[in-house]
Scaffold this active site. Structure first.
Site, PDB file in Angstrom:
ATOM      1  CB  CYS A  39      33.575  61.401  -9.512  1.00 21.43           C
ATOM      2  SG  CYS A  39      35.299  61.061  -9.167  1.00 21.43           S
ATOM      3  CB  CYS A  80      40.496  66.375  -9.203  1.00 22.39           C
ATOM      4  SG  CYS A  80      40.508  65.245  -7.801  1.00 22.39           S
ATOM      5  CB  CYS A 130      35.702  61.755  -2.838  1.00 21.49           C
ATOM      6  SG  CYS A 130      37.199  62.632  -3.294  1.00 21.49           S
ATOM      7  CD  GLN A 168      52.760  55.117   1.019  1.00 24.67           C
ATOM      8  OE1 GLN A 168      51.585  55.412   0.826  1.00 24.67           O
ATOM      9  NE2 GLN A 168      53.111  53.960   1.573  1.00 24.67           N
ATOM     10  CE1 TYR A 178      54.270  41.823   0.057  1.00 23.78           C
ATOM     11  CE2 TYR A 178      55.048  42.038   2.310  1.00 23.78           C
ATOM     12  CZ  TYR A 178      54.430  41.298   1.333  1.00 23.78           C
ATOM     13  OH  TYR A 178      53.969  40.035   1.634  1.00 23.78           O
ATOM     14  CD  GLU A 200      58.354  46.524  -4.986  1.00 20.29           C
ATOM     15  OE1 GLU A 200      57.920  46.871  -3.874  1.00 20.29           O
ATOM     16  OE2 GLU A 200      57.623  46.280  -5.955  1.00 20.29           O
ATOM     17  CB  CYS A 224      47.042  50.953   2.388  1.00 20.74           C
ATOM     18  SG  CYS A 224      47.396  49.587   1.294  1.00 20.74           S
ATOM     19  CG  ASP A 252      54.045  49.865   3.223  1.00 16.97           C
ATOM     20  OD1 ASP A 252      52.813  49.692   3.230  1.00 16.97           O
ATOM     21  OD2 ASP A 252      54.579  50.937   2.857  1.00 16.97           O
ATOM     22  CB  CYS A 308      33.962  67.734  -5.462  1.00 22.59           C
ATOM     23  SG  CYS A 308      34.191  67.197  -7.161  1.00 22.59           S
TER      24      CYS A 308
HETATM   25  N1  SAH Z   1      57.019  50.604   1.303  1.00 21.52           N
HETATM   26  C1  SAH Z   1      56.876  51.238   0.023  1.00 21.52           C
HETATM   27  C2  SAH Z   1      55.912  50.535  -0.926  1.00 21.52           C
HETATM   28  C3  SAH Z   1      54.590  50.134  -0.356  1.00 21.52           C
HETATM   29  S1  SAH Z   1      53.356  49.694  -1.535  1.00 21.52           S
HETATM   30  C4  SAH Z   1      56.509  52.696   0.171  1.00 21.52           C
HETATM   31  O1  SAH Z   1      56.069  53.139   1.231  1.00 21.52           O
HETATM   32  O2  SAH Z   1      56.680  53.446  -0.798  1.00 21.52           O
HETATM   33  C5  SAH Z   1      53.500  47.987  -1.688  1.00 21.52           C
HETATM   34  C6  SAH Z   1      54.637  47.518  -2.553  1.00 21.52           C
HETATM   35  O3  SAH Z   1      54.610  46.106  -2.555  1.00 21.52           O
HETATM   36  C7  SAH Z   1      54.576  47.955  -4.024  1.00 21.52           C
HETATM   37  O4  SAH Z   1      55.791  48.541  -4.377  1.00 21.52           O
HETATM   38  C8  SAH Z   1      54.353  46.622  -4.779  1.00 21.52           C
HETATM   39  O5  SAH Z   1      54.985  46.615  -6.036  1.00 21.52           O
HETATM   40  C9  SAH Z   1      54.988  45.633  -3.843  1.00 21.52           C
HETATM   41  N2  SAH Z   1      54.533  44.233  -3.909  1.00 21.52           N
HETATM   42  C10 SAH Z   1      53.295  43.790  -4.232  1.00 21.52           C
HETATM   43  N3  SAH Z   1      53.238  42.460  -4.079  1.00 21.52           N
HETATM   44  C11 SAH Z   1      54.460  42.044  -3.653  1.00 21.52           C
HETATM   45  C12 SAH Z   1      55.014  40.784  -3.296  1.00 21.52           C
HETATM   46  N4  SAH Z   1      54.289  39.675  -3.375  1.00 21.52           N
HETATM   47  N5  SAH Z   1      56.294  40.718  -2.890  1.00 21.52           N
HETATM   48  C13 SAH Z   1      57.037  41.865  -2.814  1.00 21.52           C
HETATM   49  N6  SAH Z   1      56.566  43.092  -3.142  1.00 21.52           N
HETATM   50  C14 SAH Z   1      55.292  43.184  -3.546  1.00 21.52           C
END
Ligand code: SAH
Length: 452
Positions: A80, A161, A83, A285, A314, A335, A410, A383, A74
């Site tokens: 930028c 991109c 990346c 994702q 989450y 969530e 992540c 997550d 790129c």
């Molecule tokens: N497991 C899902 C989302 C992962 S991303 C997937 O794979 O698609 C992380 C998520 O946590 C997001 O949706 C975000 O809104 C949520 N989040 C962030 N802080 C949080 C908290 N304190 N309690 C509950 N959810 C939360």
């Protein structure tokens, strides 16, 4: 004594990489970060910053390149901020990510003997993103949009991109066509004036539907029919056009209010055999091909037999919850984003999944409550976002004593911190797997299973 002087040139070997992708040179034991270099390079750099314990160098010349170096495909690489690793061969990028996770586990978590499965990379590590979010700016009276420069909010104009699709760029072009025709300007964050802040495009991996979101500093959509015509003319795949209102000075992302200008309020996509609706503010994702592999691994690590109560914390729009519902007795999702929880509930109904419930609220508030009310999960999947989980949530999980915890992360630094906390409460790491969800960048997704 600092062994280098600001504004002087030095020659050095790059002997390591930092977790943000900068090469590291050591001069008499002093650490100098040199962006855009690779471990194994010999380079000439200009010292641009000299702090007491580390400095920064600006690359002037590569005297002899590392075997891990390649030509970035790129032209905006380095300018930028999107990346960070495009100057490294894909093999070297994967090795860098494995090293980074091992390093974090060791240094932050104190784990020296984790058996990590070889990282799962992509066959084609480009054009993988199903979502792009382009900040808008103004340059010499011209409207521009693209990506932020590294560590700044200066917009670097981007016409193409390599991580997104051409269809997404057509949507961006259509929004600017509208802006030119109507005389709408870009938002200026210094003065809090102007209108268009961001163009956000999401594309269905299996459905190929496109959602175009224009985020603006006002709820007043001037001549919306022109915007709709421009966007629909740019791509036949558009099924949702949204005007997002963000009048907050401090929030560079999407605002809370969405006005559907045309089509649906959401788009749909399919992952692991489940169909999902995704609203503009819901997390989904960004690399769907790798996400399916990641979810399958998380479900496999959970060791479900059909008898378990699973908590998915989450949970976003319920992606992991619904993908594992058919292998479990019950699933409880938690969530914090209301719109995502609404999506999750609809997704359960649409997919005829009746053993999943979703709670709307933060994990740190809801999980202790659920445990106190007598919920006793056999498996907890979590997550969290990059900042990781917290002691209240992790403490409540440990108190409930699930047989298994599956942590999807992540950010391996916060993961390592949280794993350390769980180890102090009796949980041992069983398995770990890595997925390259974000080729060309420094980010990597880790899945770890723990048991008592
Ligand atoms: N497991 C899902 C989302 C992962 S991303 C997937 O794979 O698609 C992380 C998520 O946590 C997001 O949706 C975000 O809104 C949520 N989040 C962030 N802080 C949080 C908290 N304190 N309690 C509950 N959810 C939360």
């Amino acid at each position: 004594m600092i062994p280098i002087e600001k504004n002087r040139e030095y020659t050095a070997c790059i002997t390591a990489m930092s977790s943000d992708g900068n090469g590291i040179a050591r001069i008499d034991g002093y650490t100098v970060f040199v962006p855009q270099t690779v471990k194994g390079d010999t380079v000439r750099f200009l010292a641009v910053k000299t702090k007491s314990s580390y400095g920064y160098g600006k690359l002037i010349e590569i005297i002899s390149p590392s075997a891990d170096r390649c030509r970035p495909v790129c032209p905006s690489f380095g300018v930028c901020g999107g990346c960070q690793l495009m100057h490294m061969t894909y093999r070297a990028q994967l090795a860098f990510k494995e090293d980074m996770v091992k390093n974090h586990l060791l240094r932050i978590g104190g784990f020296s003997d984790v058996n990590i499965e070889p990282i799962i990379g992509m066959e084609e590590p480009y054009y993988y993103r199903n979502k792009m979010s382009f900040p808008a700016g103004q340059d010499d009276g011209h409207l521009i949009s693209g990506f932020y420069a590294p560590h700044s909010h200066r917009v670097i104009p981007t016409a193409h991109c390599l991580l997104g699709s051409d269809e997404m760029m057509k949507i961006v072009g259509a929004v600017w066509e509208y802006a030119r025709k109507i005389g709408v300007c870009a938002y200026d964050e210094t003065n809090h004036t102007g209108c268009i802040r961001r163009i956000f495009v999401r594309e269905g991996y299996r459905t190929e539907e496109i959602m175009a979101v224009v985020s603006a500093n006002s709820a007043d959509v001037r001549e919306s029919h022109v915007l709709i015509d421009c966007i629909r003319a740019a791509s036949e795949r558009v099924s949702s056009i949204i005007w997002n209102v963000n009048t907050e000075k401090t929030n560079p992302g999407l605002g809370q209010r969405n006005i559907t200008l045309w089509g649906k309020d959401y788009i749909e996509d399919q992952l692991c055999g489940v169909r999902y609706r995704i609203s503009p503010n819901s997390f989904f994702q960004v690399n769907p091909a790798q996400t399916e592999r990641l979810y399958q691994k998380a479900i496999c690590f959970a060791g479900l037999t059909g008898c378990e109560t699973v908590m998915d914390l989450y949970c976003g729009i319920g992606t992991i919850s619904l993908a594992c519902a058919r292998y479990a007795k019950r699933v409880i999702g938690v969530e914090t984003v209301k719109q995502a929880v609404e999506d999750a509930r609809c997704n359960a109904v649409e997919n005829k999944i009746d053993n999943a419930v979703f709670y709307d609220g933060s994990a740190e508030r809801i999980v202790p409550q659920l445990i106190a009310d007598g919920e006793s999960p056999d498996v907890v999947i979590l997550d969290p976002p990059r900042k990781g989980s917290d002691e209240i949530t992790l403490g409540a999980i440990a108190q409930a004593q699930p047989k298994k915890i599956v942590y999807v992360s992540c950010d391996s630094a916060t993961l390592s911190r949280d794993l350390r906390y769980l180890r102090e409460r009796g949980y041992q790491i069983e398995n770990a797997a890595l997925f390259d969800m974000f080729p060309q960048t420094v980010h990597v997704e880790t899945v770890v299973s723990l048991s008592k």
